[in-house]
Design a protein around this motif. Sequence first.
Motif, PDB file in Angstrom:
ATOM      1  N   LEU A 129       8.512  76.436 -21.809  1.00  0.00           N
ATOM      2  CA  LEU A 129       8.657  75.232 -20.989  1.00  0.00           C
ATOM      3  C   LEU A 129       9.973  75.210 -20.218  1.00  0.00           C
ATOM      4  N   GLU A 130      10.947  75.975 -20.709  1.00  0.00           N
ATOM      5  CA  GLU A 130      12.261  76.073 -20.074  1.00  0.00           C
ATOM      6  C   GLU A 130      12.834  74.680 -19.786  1.00  0.00           C
ATOM      7  N   GLU A 131      13.169  74.358 -18.522  1.00  0.00           N
ATOM      8  CA  GLU A 131      13.789  73.070 -18.210  1.00  0.00           C
ATOM      9  C   GLU A 131      12.868  71.884 -18.474  1.00  0.00           C
ATOM     10  N   GLN A 132      11.560  72.121 -18.527  1.00  0.00           N
ATOM     11  CA  GLN A 132      10.619  71.025 -18.763  1.00  0.00           C
ATOM     12  C   GLN A 132      10.606  70.586 -20.233  1.00  0.00           C
ATOM     13  N   TYR A 133      11.185  71.407 -21.099  1.00  0.00           N
ATOM     14  CA  TYR A 133      11.064  71.169 -22.540  1.00  0.00           C
ATOM     15  C   TYR A 133      11.586  69.805 -22.950  1.00  0.00           C
ATOM     16  N   GLN A 134      12.770  69.394 -22.480  1.00  0.00           N
ATOM     17  CA  GLN A 134      13.364  68.133 -22.915  1.00  0.00           C
ATOM     18  C   GLN A 134      12.478  66.936 -22.592  1.00  0.00           C
ATOM     19  N   GLU A 135      11.873  66.961 -21.430  1.00  0.00           N
ATOM     20  CA  GLU A 135      10.960  65.872 -21.065  1.00  0.00           C
ATOM     21  C   GLU A 135       9.709  65.908 -21.932  1.00  0.00           C
ATOM     22  N   TRP A 136       9.156  67.087 -22.131  1.00  0.00           N
ATOM     23  CA  TRP A 136       7.920  67.237 -22.911  1.00  0.00           C
ATOM     24  C   TRP A 136       8.111  66.795 -24.351  1.00  0.00           C
ATOM     25  N   VAL A 137       9.206  67.225 -24.984  1.00  0.00           N
ATOM     26  CA  VAL A 137       9.381  66.981 -26.412  1.00  0.00           C
ATOM     27  C   VAL A 137       9.658  65.508 -26.714  1.00  0.00           C
ATOM     28  N   HIS A 138      10.102  64.752 -25.711  1.00  0.00           N
ATOM     29  CA  HIS A 138      10.377  63.335 -25.929  1.00  0.00           C
ATOM     30  C   HIS A 138       9.244  62.436 -25.428  1.00  0.00           C
ATOM     31  N   GLN A 139       8.080  63.019 -25.294  1.00  0.00           N
ATOM     32  CA  GLN A 139       6.861  62.239 -25.025  1.00  0.00           C
ATOM     33  C   GLN A 139       5.987  62.343 -26.272  1.00  0.00           C
ATOM     34  N   PRO A 140       6.152  61.417 -27.217  1.00  0.00           N
ATOM     35  CA  PRO A 140       5.524  61.559 -28.537  1.00  0.00           C
ATOM     36  C   PRO A 140       4.006  61.473 -28.532  1.00  0.00           C
ATOM     37  N   ILE A 141       3.429  62.217 -29.443  1.00  0.00           N
ATOM     38  CA  ILE A 141       1.999  62.136 -29.730  1.00  0.00           C
ATOM     39  C   ILE A 141       1.877  61.476 -31.096  1.00  0.00           C
ATOM     40  N   VAL A 142       1.333  60.272 -31.119  1.00  0.00           N
ATOM     41  CA  VAL A 142       1.271  59.508 -32.365  1.00  0.00           C
ATOM     42  C   VAL A 142      -0.030  59.833 -33.082  1.00  0.00           C
ATOM     43  N   CYS A 143       0.071  60.755 -34.026  1.00  0.00           N
ATOM     44  CA  CYS A 143      -1.095  61.196 -34.798  1.00  0.00           C
ATOM     45  C   CYS A 143      -0.621  61.582 -36.188  1.00  0.00           C
ATOM     46  N   LYS A 144      -1.325  61.147 -37.215  1.00  0.00           N
ATOM     47  CA  LYS A 144      -0.890  61.423 -38.586  1.00  0.00           C
ATOM     48  C   LYS A 144      -1.108  62.877 -38.997  1.00  0.00           C
ATOM     49  N   GLU A 145      -1.920  63.594 -38.252  1.00  0.00           N
ATOM     50  CA  GLU A 145      -2.117  65.021 -38.537  1.00  0.00           C
ATOM     51  C   GLU A 145      -1.212  65.826 -37.632  1.00  0.00           C
ATOM     52  N   GLY A 146      -0.351  66.628 -38.231  1.00  0.00           N
ATOM     53  CA  GLY A 146       0.580  67.422 -37.452  1.00  0.00           C
ATOM     54  C   GLY A 146      -0.082  68.661 -36.886  1.00  0.00           C
ATOM     55  N   PRO A 147       0.558  69.275 -35.892  1.00  0.00           N
ATOM     56  CA  PRO A 147       0.011  70.482 -35.276  1.00  0.00           C
ATOM     57  C   PRO A 147       0.273  71.706 -36.137  1.00  0.00           C
ATOM     58  N   ARG A 148      -0.358  72.782 -35.801  1.00  0.00           N
ATOM     59  CA  ARG A 148      -0.053  74.053 -36.456  1.00  0.00           C
ATOM     60  C   ARG A 148       1.151  74.661 -35.746  1.00  0.00           C
ATOM     61  N   PHE A 149       2.088  75.194 -36.538  1.00  0.00           N
ATOM     62  CA  PHE A 149       3.289  75.794 -35.987  1.00  0.00           C
ATOM     63  C   PHE A 149       3.142  77.299 -35.779  1.00  0.00           C
ATOM     64  N   PHE A 150       2.630  77.985 -36.824  1.00  0.00           N
ATOM     65  CA  PHE A 150       2.580  79.448 -36.808  1.00  0.00           C
ATOM     66  C   PHE A 150       1.167  79.950 -37.088  1.00  0.00           C
ATOM     67  N   GLU A 151       0.867  81.111 -36.544  1.00  0.00           N
ATOM     68  CA  GLU A 151      -0.400  81.776 -36.852  1.00  0.00           C
ATOM     69  C   GLU A 151      -0.373  82.292 -38.286  1.00  0.00           C
ATOM     70  N   ASN A 152       0.797  82.767 -38.729  1.00  0.00           N
ATOM     71  CA  ASN A 152       0.965  83.304 -40.074  1.00  0.00           C
ATOM     72  C   ASN A 152       0.910  82.175 -41.108  1.00  0.00           C
ATOM     73  N   ASP A 153       0.036  82.320 -42.110  1.00  0.00           N
ATOM     74  CA  ASP A 153      -0.165  81.249 -43.091  1.00  0.00           C
ATOM     75  C   ASP A 153       1.067  81.000 -43.961  1.00  0.00           C
ATOM     76  N   ILE A 154       1.820  82.046 -44.278  1.00  0.00           N
ATOM     77  CA  ILE A 154       3.010  81.884 -45.118  1.00  0.00           C
ATOM     78  C   ILE A 154       4.087  81.099 -44.375  1.00  0.00           C
ATOM     79  N   LEU A 155       4.343  81.485 -43.130  1.00  0.00           N
ATOM     80  CA  LEU A 155       5.321  80.756 -42.324  1.00  0.00           C
ATOM     81  C   LEU A 155       4.885  79.307 -42.128  1.00  0.00           C
ATOM     82  N   GLU A 156       3.603  79.111 -41.912  1.00  0.00           N
ATOM     83  CA  GLU A 156       3.077  77.746 -41.735  1.00  0.00           C
ATOM     84  C   GLU A 156       3.299  76.918 -42.992  1.00  0.00           C
TER      85      GLU A 156
END
Length: 237
Positions: free
Chosen positions: A21-48
Amino acid sequence: MVASAFTVDLDKPLVFQVGHLEEQYQEWVHQPIVCKEGPRFFENDILEFLTRTKWWAVPLIWLPIVCWCLSTSIKMGNTITDVAMMIGFGIFLWTLIEYVLHRFLFHIKTKSYWGNTAHYLLHGCHHKHPMDGLRLVFPPAAAAILCFPFWNMIKLFSTPSTTPGLFGGGLLGYVIYDCTHYYLHHGQPSSDPAKYLKKYHLNHHFRIQTKGFGITSTLWDHVFGTLPSTKTVDKSI
């Protein structure tokens, strides 16, 4: 030709996407998604797995260490009163660390690929998905890493017999902080001060993210001039 803006695919693991996202990241990350289920972070199950922590793991893991630290100071000749004062000072010290970390590290501005990626893992994910209950408290491994500089900092101004007590007090402050933070997002307090703190913290998430950095108290926001107005939160969760 101007390159098109990068779009994050929320249906895929996010961590290695957000850097693009580069310069767009700060704007994107401060637009919250209100959902009790979080997203997946990693493809690897151990890291997740390592990114997800139940809130009760914080007191379960760290309170025995707090007790050990305090008892060590007593065994080294300090009285109960002495240790009580160490606990109070340690908690007070933690409130300042809490504020400084939140304001200057967790809200650092990034735009490079790895800067955005690191920020998202550290704190950005919490602002993007504020109701993700499994990523509200520090993973134990991350908290353990922070313990080392905290211990060494205390050693600079304390004696060998008071270092464990002060560290234990600060660690207790951390436990209070993480449990309070979870409660402010998922609890429904009916009276002050918890009710006020919840509104105060939601202001930080949904109205003005550049103020209101205190979690367990508003003390340092008063001291350093980052206290938001008392206007009510426009959005609720």
